[in-house]
Design a protein around this motif. Structure first.
Motif, PDB file in Angstrom:
ATOM      1  N   GLU A   6      43.504  -7.664  81.783  1.00 53.57           N
ATOM      2  CA  GLU A   6      42.302  -8.452  82.317  1.00 53.57           C
ATOM      3  C   GLU A   6      42.449  -9.428  83.300  1.00 53.57           C
ATOM      4  N   ARG A  63      38.321 -10.436  90.930  1.00 52.44           N
ATOM      5  CA  ARG A  63      36.978 -10.154  90.856  1.00 52.44           C
ATOM      6  C   ARG A  63      36.125 -10.686  91.834  1.00 52.44           C
ATOM      7  N   GLU A 107      27.691  -5.531  89.662  1.00 56.12           N
ATOM      8  CA  GLU A 107      27.849  -5.604  88.199  1.00 56.12           C
ATOM      9  C   GLU A 107      28.389  -4.372  87.613  1.00 56.12           C
ATOM     10  N   ASP A 108      27.301  -3.319  87.922  1.00 55.04           N
ATOM     11  CA  ASP A 108      27.883  -2.008  87.316  1.00 55.04           C
ATOM     12  C   ASP A 108      28.986  -1.357  87.958  1.00 55.04           C
ATOM     13  N   GLN A 132      32.003  -2.851  86.493  1.00 53.86           N
ATOM     14  CA  GLN A 132      32.282  -2.295  85.208  1.00 53.86           C
ATOM     15  C   GLN A 132      33.036  -0.847  85.343  1.00 53.86           C
ATOM     16  N   ASP A 133      32.570  -0.108  86.416  1.00 50.92           N
ATOM     17  CA  ASP A 133      33.052   1.265  86.530  1.00 50.92           C
ATOM     18  C   ASP A 133      34.437   1.163  87.240  1.00 50.92           C
ATOM     19  N   TRP A 180      36.560  -1.189  86.830  1.00 49.47           N
ATOM     20  CA  TRP A 180      37.609  -1.479  85.569  1.00 49.47           C
ATOM     21  C   TRP A 180      38.006  -0.398  84.758  1.00 49.47           C
TER      22      TRP A 180
END
Length: 169
Positions: free
Chosen positions: A8, A15, A33-34, A37-38, A40
């Motif tokens: 992480e 980020r 933000e979506d 997440q994808d 990551w």
């Protein structure tokens, strides 16, 4: 770096850059933000990746996810009569001044006129100052193909001048 080497902290270190790219390309903090997440999930799942530079690898993932999202949005976009503006960020981050200066009205008009891949190339070069070879890898194109076309580099500049003229009028 194999998928098991991702932690992480590595992702979080990049980020701010990744979010800035996604937000500028998509104009929506929630969509950015979506994409984060994808990105990551994709980075963690890619067991066969030979990652020499986490920054370049993650930038490539985010850029391609944004291009895919923009292409999908073009197919499903409803006609909207007003100007497109990005949604404001609820909480400012460390680069809020830089973000505000890069999101002038003329700049937004230009971005709206560009195709998804053109938008990615323009932002990665003009805002984030990435090298052409890194941009080519990020968008999955050959740098040589576009370097040979003298008009390819002039198109975004011409569109920017046109957008600036429309905004100033």
């Amino acid at each position: 770096m194999a998928a098991t080497d991702w932690d992480e902290a590595t992702f979080e270190a990049h980020r701010p850059l990744l979010f800035s790219i996604a937000y500028r390309m998509l104009g929506s903090a929630s969509e950015a933000e979506d994409v984060m997440q994808d990105a990551w999930l994709r980075a963690c799942q890619d067991e066969h990746a030979d990652v020499r530079s986490p920054r370049a690898y993650l930038t490539t993932i985010v850029t391609r996810l944004c291009i895919d999202h923009l292409r999908s949005a073009e197919r499903t976009r409803m006609e909207y009569p007003g100007p497109w503006l990005p949604e404001p960020l609820a909480e400012p981050n460390q680069e809020s001044v830089e973000l505000a200066s890069s999101l002038t009205t003329a700049f937004l008009v230009l971005l709206e006129q560009l195709a998804p891949t053109e938008r990615a190339v323009f932002l990665l070069r003009e805002v984030f100052e990435l090298d052409f070879d890194e941009i080519a890898r990020s968008v999955g194109k050959s740098e040589a193909k576009h370097a040979a076309d003298p008009h390819a580099r002039a198109r975004p500049a011409a569109r920017f001048a046109s957008a600036l003229h429309r905004v100033a009028s």
